[in-house]
Scaffold this active site. Structure first.
Site, PDB file in Angstrom:
ATOM      1  N   PHE A 139       0.760   4.407  -5.576  1.00 21.22           N
ATOM      2  CA  PHE A 139      -0.175   3.908  -4.221  1.00 21.22           C
ATOM      3  C   PHE A 139      -0.964   5.055  -3.609  1.00 21.22           C
ATOM      4  O   PHE A 139      -0.189   6.048  -3.383  1.00 21.22           O
ATOM      5  CB  PHE A 139       0.661   3.467  -3.178  1.00 21.22           C
ATOM      6  CG  PHE A 139      -0.148   3.098  -2.003  1.00 21.22           C
ATOM      7  CD1 PHE A 139      -0.804   1.774  -1.958  1.00 21.22           C
ATOM      8  CD2 PHE A 139      -0.463   3.864  -1.057  1.00 21.22           C
ATOM      9  CE1 PHE A 139      -1.733   1.434  -0.787  1.00 21.22           C
ATOM     10  CE2 PHE A 139      -1.375   3.571   0.171  1.00 21.22           C
ATOM     11  CZ  PHE A 139      -1.856   2.343   0.235  1.00 21.22           C
TER      12      PHE A 139
ATOM     13  N   ASP B 222      -0.074  13.948  -4.950  1.00 19.00           N
ATOM     14  CA  ASP B 222      -0.363  13.237  -3.963  1.00 19.00           C
ATOM     15  C   ASP B 222       0.820  13.263  -2.990  1.00 19.00           C
ATOM     16  O   ASP B 222       1.814  12.638  -3.248  1.00 19.00           O
ATOM     17  CB  ASP B 222      -0.925  11.780  -3.949  1.00 19.00           C
ATOM     18  CG  ASP B 222      -1.026  11.118  -2.981  1.00 19.00           C
ATOM     19  OD1 ASP B 222      -0.850  11.527  -1.808  1.00 19.00           O
ATOM     20  OD2 ASP B 222      -1.697   9.934  -3.171  1.00 19.00           O
TER      21      ASP B 222
ATOM     22  N   LYS C  59      -1.391  11.741   6.674  1.00 17.43           N
ATOM     23  CA  LYS C  59      -0.620  11.266   7.260  1.00 17.43           C
ATOM     24  C   LYS C  59      -0.024  12.214   8.383  1.00 17.43           C
ATOM     25  O   LYS C  59      -0.749  12.213   9.396  1.00 17.43           O
ATOM     26  CB  LYS C  59       0.749  10.481   6.415  1.00 17.43           C
ATOM     27  CG  LYS C  59       0.063   9.294   5.807  1.00 17.43           C
ATOM     28  CD  LYS C  59       1.011   8.323   5.480  1.00 17.43           C
ATOM     29  CE  LYS C  59       0.606   7.089   4.717  1.00 17.43           C
ATOM     30  NZ  LYS C  59       0.318   6.822   3.620  1.00 17.43           N
TER      31      LYS C  59
HETATM   32  C1  LIG Z   1      -0.670   6.030   2.990  1.00 13.34           C
HETATM   33  C2  LIG Z   1      -1.023   6.992   1.531  1.00 13.34           C
HETATM   34  C3  LIG Z   1      -2.420   7.115   1.048  1.00 13.34           C
HETATM   35  C4  LIG Z   1      -3.516   6.452   1.672  1.00 13.34           C
HETATM   36  O1  LIG Z   1      -3.769   7.174   3.009  1.00 13.34           O
HETATM   37  P1  LIG Z   1      -4.671   6.327   4.129  1.00 13.34           P
HETATM   38  O2  LIG Z   1      -4.640   7.459   5.238  1.00 13.34           O
HETATM   39  O3  LIG Z   1      -3.992   5.119   4.608  1.00 13.34           O
HETATM   40  O4  LIG Z   1      -6.051   6.359   3.661  1.00 13.34           O
HETATM   41  C5  LIG Z   1      -2.748   7.834  -0.083  1.00 13.34           C
HETATM   42  N1  LIG Z   1      -1.284   8.295  -0.762  1.00 13.34           N
HETATM   43  C6  LIG Z   1      -0.191   8.030  -0.561  1.00 13.34           C
HETATM   44  C7  LIG Z   1       0.639   8.419  -1.256  1.00 13.34           C
HETATM   45  C8  LIG Z   1       0.063   7.313   0.581  1.00 13.34           C
HETATM   46  O5  LIG Z   1       1.292   7.005   0.954  1.00 13.34           O
END
Ligand SMILES: *Cc1c(COP(=O)(O)O)cnc(C)c1O
Length: 405
Positions: free
Chosen positions: A146, A231, A260
């Site tokens: 994700f 990520d 985040k």
């Molecule tokens: C939440 C998340 C995203 C996307 O972040 P948004 O601020 O919702 O666009 C990307 N990668 C990971 C691992 C995430 O948990």
């Protein structure tokens, strides 16, 4: 505590639904206030927040130090655009680069934008540094990933709900199973610019790769002259008991994607962090964002980085995580089929005989605990790192109750 929804709450939810696109299916609670690990709904009922906005609230609701930084900046300067310099962005970039042990920071807003930026950086690096032939660069990604919701990103998701009916998708992504370093090695060829993975897969249900995976990915990427992009948008910034989930294996990726919690639970703030030989490939005009690096977000981000620099939140997450892991381990075989814990972050697989993840989340809601299901049978536990051990114990008691009721 009653399991039925209060009529006032039901009306607010119905009113909201009248004019709001249904791209989410929220649990039936309308939150009006938050402080620390607790929120209060419009009826005055309190709930312990074990989701923390998917780890965007690592420091809890309204952390005084972050709120103060935001309030001071709010009264001074909020937005300039990057057409000019502002006096907050430099200090934020310097502090974040130091926290990451890297040279450069490229600030954006949402996590998805950081991922998009990382892909652009990897491709530009691939053409300009590695010498990949024009338009041939690929990025290796993992099954179950994700990385956000843009069309490019959902194009390399394997979740049908995320991608169905949103194509055509951008080419240039190669899929491998998660947790298998030899599959990455086999997927790499002369056109590979980067490997993009979550060091722990969050949305997939806190999926922790086998020990040694991250070290092997690091070694393969170095040997093959491919960028390792981690990520860490959900796994990073203290959640797993270290600053980054990569730290668990002593691994430093070429590129960190952060988001985040970087925004302190106050505003969206994301960043790509890398050394000059990588992030230096981006030239003026090639990438940007109207709001990226704005002074308000920079002031908040600087405070967040200062808080993380002390290490106290990481230490706390590690200790509380061990405590939580011991409690959750007792539930396996009693309505729970498996638990995966990394720092203060847990995926709990619910025995289908007990109900779905959603049903367990609804039963916990009725008992004053907020969690969120993911992928059917899993609930994710990611409390603010400021939560008390006694509060965690109480929450696990509530979970025990709904599993056996
Ligand atoms: C939440 C998340 C995203 C996307 O972040 P948004 O601020 O919702 O666009 C990307 N990668 C990971 C691992 C995430 O948990």
């Amino acid at each position: 505590m009653s399991t039925s929804i209060d009529s006032g709450t039901a009306r607010l939810i119905a009113d909201e639904g009248a004019h709001l696109a249904s791209n989410y299916s929220p649990l039936p609670v309308v939150i009006a206030q938050g402080e620390g690990a607790w929120v209060t709904d419009v009826e005055g009922k309190r709930y312990l927040d074990l989701l923390s906005a998917y780890s965007a609230l690592n420091f809890g609701h309204g952390h005084p130090a972050i709120v103060t930084a935001a309030q001071e900046q709010l009264n001074r300067l909020t937005l300039t655009s990057r057409a000019y310099h502002n006096d907050r962005l430099g200090p934020f970039a310097a502090a974040l680069a130091e926290l990451c042990g890297k040279d450069l920071v490229l600030p954006m807003n949402t996590g998805a934008e950081a991922v998009e930026t990382g892909i652009k950086v990897a491709r530009a690096w691939g053409y300009r540094v590695k010498g990949i032939r024009p338009d041939a660069a690929t990025v290796v990604v993992a099954d179950g990933n994700f990385h956000g919701r843009t069309t490019t990103i959902v194009g390399f998701s394997d979740d049908p709900t995320a991608r169905n009916d949103f194509g055509p998708f951008a080419p240039g992504f190669v899929h491998v199973p998660y947790g298998d370093a030899s599959a990455i090695e086999a997927a790499i060829d002369e056109n590979t610019a980067a490997v993009l993975i979550e060091p722990i897969q969050g949305e997939a249900g806190v999926v922790i790769p086998p020990e040694g995976y991250l070290r092997a990915v690091r070694e393969i990427c170095t040997r093959e002259n491919v960028l390792f992009i981690a990520d860490e948008i959900q796994s990073g910034l203290g959640r797993v008991g270290t600053t980054f989930a990569c730290d668990r294996e002593g691994v430093v990726p070429d590129v960190y994607l952060l988001g985040k919690a970087l925004g302190g639970g106050i505003l969206p703030l994301s960043a790509v962090v890398a050394d000059r030989d990588v992030l230096g490939v981006i030239r003026p005009g090639e990438h940007g964002s109207t709001f990226g690096g704005n002074p308000l977000a920079s002031a908040v981000g600087l405070r967040v980085v200062e808080m993380l620099a002390s290490g106290e939140f990481q230490t706390r997450a590690a200790a509380l995580g061990e405590h939580l892991e011991a409690k959750l381990a007792d539930l396996v075989g009693h309505g729970v089929t498996a638990v995966r814990v990394a720092g203060l972050w847990a995926g709990v697989d619910i025995d289908p005989a007990v109900g779905t993840g959603r049903e367990v989340a609804e039963r916990l809601l009725a008992r004053g605990v907020l969690v969120k299901d993911t992928h059917g049978q899993t609930i994710r536990i990611a409390p603010p790192l400021t939560i008390r051990a006694t509060e965690l114990d109480w929450a696990v008691e509530q979970l025990k109750h709904v599993l056996t009721a």
